[in-house]
Write a protein that holds these residues in place. Sequence first.
Motif, PDB file in Angstrom:
ATOM      1  N   VAL A  60      34.030  39.458  36.785  1.00  0.00           N
ATOM      2  CA  VAL A  60      34.903  38.548  38.191  1.00  0.00           C
ATOM      3  C   VAL A  60      33.979  37.677  38.059  1.00  0.00           C
ATOM      4  O   VAL A  60      35.053  36.601  37.970  1.00  0.00           O
ATOM      5  CB  VAL A  60      33.999  39.315  39.095  1.00  0.00           C
ATOM      6  N   SER A  63      35.634  36.129  34.656  1.00  0.00           N
ATOM      7  CA  SER A  63      36.899  35.609  35.927  1.00  0.00           C
ATOM      8  C   SER A  63      36.584  34.013  36.374  1.00  0.00           C
ATOM      9  O   SER A  63      37.165  32.828  36.156  1.00  0.00           O
ATOM     10  CB  SER A  63      37.632  36.401  36.574  1.00  0.00           C
ATOM     11  N   LEU A  64      35.813  33.856  37.345  1.00  0.00           N
ATOM     12  CA  LEU A  64      35.193  32.558  37.882  1.00  0.00           C
ATOM     13  C   LEU A  64      35.007  31.038  37.264  1.00  0.00           C
ATOM     14  O   LEU A  64      35.461  30.686  37.074  1.00  0.00           O
ATOM     15  CB  LEU A  64      34.427  32.399  38.708  1.00  0.00           C
ATOM     16  N   ARG A  67      38.152  31.071  34.164  1.00  0.00           N
ATOM     17  CA  ARG A  67      39.734  30.384  35.020  1.00  0.00           C
ATOM     18  C   ARG A  67      40.676  31.694  34.593  1.00  0.00           C
ATOM     19  O   ARG A  67      42.009  31.435  34.278  1.00  0.00           O
ATOM     20  CB  ARG A  67      40.470  29.592  35.300  1.00  0.00           C
ATOM     21  N   ALA A  69      41.882  36.096  34.952  1.00  0.00           N
ATOM     22  CA  ALA A  69      41.416  37.381  35.178  1.00  0.00           C
ATOM     23  C   ALA A  69      42.613  38.221  34.736  1.00  0.00           C
ATOM     24  O   ALA A  69      41.620  39.223  34.619  1.00  0.00           O
ATOM     25  CB  ALA A  69      42.551  37.281  37.514  1.00  0.00           C
ATOM     26  N   LEU A 107      47.798  45.487  34.852  1.00  0.00           N
ATOM     27  CA  LEU A 107      49.423  45.030  35.872  1.00  0.00           C
ATOM     28  C   LEU A 107      48.572  45.178  37.619  1.00  0.00           C
ATOM     29  O   LEU A 107      48.117  46.690  36.940  1.00  0.00           O
ATOM     30  CB  LEU A 107      50.496  45.545  35.440  1.00  0.00           C
ATOM     31  N   LEU A 108      47.969  44.904  38.622  1.00  0.00           N
ATOM     32  CA  LEU A 108      48.071  45.160  39.501  1.00  0.00           C
ATOM     33  C   LEU A 108      48.985  45.154  40.965  1.00  0.00           C
ATOM     34  O   LEU A 108      49.659  44.068  40.607  1.00  0.00           O
ATOM     35  CB  LEU A 108      47.599  44.013  40.148  1.00  0.00           C
ATOM     36  N   HIS A 123      46.505  37.485  49.313  1.00  0.00           N
ATOM     37  CA  HIS A 123      45.221  36.254  49.332  1.00  0.00           C
ATOM     38  C   HIS A 123      44.052  37.355  48.190  1.00  0.00           C
ATOM     39  O   HIS A 123      43.525  36.298  47.742  1.00  0.00           O
ATOM     40  CB  HIS A 123      44.847  36.074  50.551  1.00  0.00           C
ATOM     41  N   ARG A 124      43.683  37.711  48.499  1.00  0.00           N
ATOM     42  CA  ARG A 124      42.545  39.081  47.103  1.00  0.00           C
ATOM     43  C   ARG A 124      43.346  39.334  45.631  1.00  0.00           C
ATOM     44  O   ARG A 124      42.167  39.745  45.176  1.00  0.00           O
ATOM     45  CB  ARG A 124      42.596  40.248  48.049  1.00  0.00           C
ATOM     46  N   ALA A 125      43.643  39.014  45.959  1.00  0.00           N
ATOM     47  CA  ALA A 125      43.772  39.737  44.689  1.00  0.00           C
ATOM     48  C   ALA A 125      44.070  38.327  43.410  1.00  0.00           C
ATOM     49  O   ALA A 125      44.064  37.388  42.971  1.00  0.00           O
ATOM     50  CB  ALA A 125      45.749  39.605  44.273  1.00  0.00           C
ATOM     51  N   GLY A 126      43.180  38.948  42.412  1.00  0.00           N
ATOM     52  CA  GLY A 126      43.222  38.186  41.504  1.00  0.00           C
ATOM     53  C   GLY A 126      43.290  38.685  40.416  1.00  0.00           C
ATOM     54  O   GLY A 126      43.273  39.073  39.327  1.00  0.00           O
ATOM     55  N   GLU A 147      52.506  29.858  47.936  1.00  0.00           N
ATOM     56  CA  GLU A 147      51.500  29.637  48.422  1.00  0.00           C
ATOM     57  C   GLU A 147      50.164  29.808  47.142  1.00  0.00           C
ATOM     58  O   GLU A 147      49.586  28.500  47.088  1.00  0.00           O
ATOM     59  CB  GLU A 147      51.262  29.381  49.617  1.00  0.00           C
ATOM     60  N   ARG A 148      49.977  30.646  46.445  1.00  0.00           N
ATOM     61  CA  ARG A 148      49.400  30.753  45.698  1.00  0.00           C
ATOM     62  C   ARG A 148      49.366  30.144  44.365  1.00  0.00           C
ATOM     63  O   ARG A 148      50.376  29.927  43.965  1.00  0.00           O
ATOM     64  CB  ARG A 148      49.092  32.171  45.156  1.00  0.00           C
ATOM     65  N   PRO A 149      48.208  28.945  43.912  1.00  0.00           N
ATOM     66  CA  PRO A 149      48.145  28.244  42.732  1.00  0.00           C
ATOM     67  C   PRO A 149      48.209  29.131  41.151  1.00  0.00           C
ATOM     68  O   PRO A 149      47.987  27.963  40.395  1.00  0.00           O
ATOM     69  CB  PRO A 149      47.821  27.936  43.301  1.00  0.00           C
TER      70      PRO A 149
ATOM     71  N   PRO B  59      40.373  34.015  45.335  1.00  0.00           N
ATOM     72  CA  PRO B  59      39.372  35.779  44.964  1.00  0.00           C
ATOM     73  C   PRO B  59      38.952  36.056  44.590  1.00  0.00           C
ATOM     74  O   PRO B  59      38.229  37.162  44.736  1.00  0.00           O
ATOM     75  CB  PRO B  59      41.570  36.244  45.153  1.00  0.00           C
ATOM     76  N   VAL B  60      38.530  35.147  42.951  1.00  0.00           N
ATOM     77  CA  VAL B  60      38.002  35.649  42.022  1.00  0.00           C
ATOM     78  C   VAL B  60      36.484  35.257  42.850  1.00  0.00           C
ATOM     79  O   VAL B  60      35.185  36.217  42.555  1.00  0.00           O
ATOM     80  CB  VAL B  60      38.604  35.152  40.781  1.00  0.00           C
ATOM     81  N   LEU B 107      45.803  48.053  43.183  1.00  0.00           N
ATOM     82  CA  LEU B 107      45.930  49.287  41.856  1.00  0.00           C
ATOM     83  C   LEU B 107      46.394  48.787  39.572  1.00  0.00           C
ATOM     84  O   LEU B 107      47.302  48.870  40.617  1.00  0.00           O
ATOM     85  CB  LEU B 107      46.813  50.353  41.949  1.00  0.00           C
ATOM     86  N   LEU B 108      45.252  48.872  39.484  1.00  0.00           N
ATOM     87  CA  LEU B 108      45.547  48.035  38.597  1.00  0.00           C
ATOM     88  C   LEU B 108      45.403  48.684  37.035  1.00  0.00           C
ATOM     89  O   LEU B 108      44.580  49.632  36.615  1.00  0.00           O
ATOM     90  CB  LEU B 108      43.446  46.995  37.952  1.00  0.00           C
TER      91      LEU B 108
END
Lengths: 367, 367
Positions: A60, A63-64, A67, A69, A107-108, A123-126, A147-149, B59-60, B107-108
């Motif tokens: 994580v 990923s941050l 950038r 994921a 694949l999430l 919104h939570r999906a990374g 809306e997610r970029p 999210p991340v 679920l990833l």
Amino acid sequence: MARSMHVRRPATLASLAAELGVSRTTVSNAYNRPDQLSPELRRRVLDTARRLGYPGPDPVARSLRTRKAGAVGLLLTENLSYAFRDPAAIGFLEGLALACEDAGTGLLLVPANPEREDVAAVHRAGVDGFVVYSVPDDDPHLAAVLERPVPTVVCDQPDIGTVDRVGIDDRGAMYELARHLIELGHRRIGVVCMRLARDRNDGFVTPDRQHAAHFHVQRNRLTGLAEAFSEAGVDWSQVPVVERFDHNMASGASGAAQVLDRDPQVTALICTSDVLALGALTEAARRGLRVPHDITVTGFDGIRAGEEAGLTTVRQPVLEKGRAAGKLLLDTNERSRPRSVNLATELIIGKTSGGPRGGAEERWFGP
Amino acid sequence: MARSMHVRRPATLASLAAELGVSRTTVSNAYNRPDQLSPELRRRVLDTARRLGYPGPDPVARSLRTRKAGAVGLLLTENLSYAFRDPAAIGFLEGLALACEDAGTGLLLVPANPEREDVAAVHRAGVDGFVVYSVPDDDPHLAAVLERPVPTVVCDQPDIGTVDRVGIDDRGAMYELARHLIELGHRRIGVVCMRLARDRNDGFVTPDRQHAAHFHVQRNRLTGLAEAFSEAGVDWSQVPVVERFDHNMASGASGAAQVLDRDPQVTALICTSDVLALGALTEAARRGLRVPHDITVTGFDGIRAGEEAGLTTVRQPVLEKGRAAGKLLLDTNERSRPRSVNLATELIIGKTSGGPRGGAEERWFGP
DNA sequence: TGAAAGGACCGTAACGGTTCAGAACCAATT
DNA sequence: AATTGGTTCTGAACCGTTACGGTCCTTTCA
């Protein structure tokens, strides 16, 4: 008390670096860029990591910083399990999974429960991007995704111009199927379709509701039918169209029953999916109607079970659709503008369609 | 040049706070704890966010701080698409997806290509836990998962003591099936099984390889068979056991062919999965062998297609298995020690099993 | 012998949030 | 007037990593 004594916090890159007396950068490089440090030091870092129980860089945090994921999200807006019930959805998933696998991307599956309009999961999906598959065009989850970029590909959805899209020509394909039936001589028909909006409306559908349908796929298939039959002189507003919320064979059967109860004279039952058509076949059998002698039944999708039943249908490349969606999303090319891909379909004339009132044999043995 | 002029960096919580003249905390609260600030301010925050195109907390970054990813990883170690080909795997996936959905968790699907031993995908997965489904017990991906400091549930795997496990009694279930065949009078049998290790070995299997099999499920099913038939006086080392790497009907057919070529006298073909058994049935038909009159065929799993074929098999609750795995993983209870769950199976006596040489009718019309 | 090149490693600054212990303010109570 | 309590908002620490732009030391080559 004593319990909290030895809860040594888990090792991090920093603590490992401190232990070794090197910089964090070096430890990071030991994992990510082996060429940036000497083999001996690298070995020492890795050994110490093992000794301290350091599990490697936190994904994580990585990923941050980077950038990235390493995963794409899939939005289905059905009970998540729906995807595993519907053969067409499974095919799509498989294709998408293949594309992801090729790219080494996860694949999430985003849990988007259609009941409670809880968009938080989106919104939570990374993730590095989204694939949206066949959701109503007024779905709040879809809005949240847009809306997610991050890049997004919509599939079996209207072209909204701002994101990539992959789909088929539902209207054209259904038009072609309708032409086939019209040429066979069918004029008195009934239709069983999947749900047209987010609300449950198990029953007959007004033309208004047809036009306002929020499911792009269903709307276009109905439009294709209406066009073809209108051109053939059929008053579309008089055609019984039955809607079913749940998508399974039982719905196809009960939908067919509702059509046949309303007008026992229909010579063809057009279903907007193979699953519904397979259900319609069971209902026809239950009523002692021979197919296609007494009634013609058609589907849409080209699933395996339909093929085995000899269903007349439109075959669409579901796996390719998934794969195309994945490729579009993962293709990092400088994209000029949103792309739109239409895949080819194929009209499959099986043994469930024939001329009205036993005219089928002509086709079977004809030229 | 001019192009780079207006590439204003995307808005963040901080930039939004600056714009509004409030603290970051307040903006964060606007999203996560509406009760912590006045409704007016909250509205102002949200409005400004919309105006600036702020998509809400990243999210991340959130995951890094909260130490929650909101997703669980699934490790399959097959081509990812395998999961969508195998009915049993689909059932498992559906059950797991249901459990995740209930918990609002993603679920990833982790892309674990068995070819290149690239474990990086496991390291890259930002998840709160892992489910590992039916991978060879020496798989490096499994080892990588076990090194991650997150809860893990293994499914259809040996109990390794350190993590939760869910499965069935493969050995016992197969023993029971074998008893059924023994009671019918079968002594001369052949076996078609799925792959036993990571290497491809399409052909006969030595007892050594059977014992050393790295797939827990296959190993135990074979053991159950060996036990039952040994007890019935059959020399297990003489029983032809054929292995197939790919799991599909074609493998079942060719595996059955290989057994029948070696010993045309076998009265029963025992397959370790329904898919293989369905393939075996086609091979039997191709050879003009009537089932069960000339030969008995059995499967394992209890998939739909097998049911329709009247296959004698062991039904296992694949969906429940997935659901149980998910629940175990998502259950946040203070776990005393790793838990181990065994689900019940059921012997299904269909119409593909009968006494050797046409003894089947006795069962059909018997007491 | 001096300049240039290259290898090995490091320091700092993000990445974009959440959290918790207060501060400031106001109204109500003692 | 002092205390209490509640609401609203803030400051600073922290989450664990990687990108970037160095420094330092050793070789190499003219």
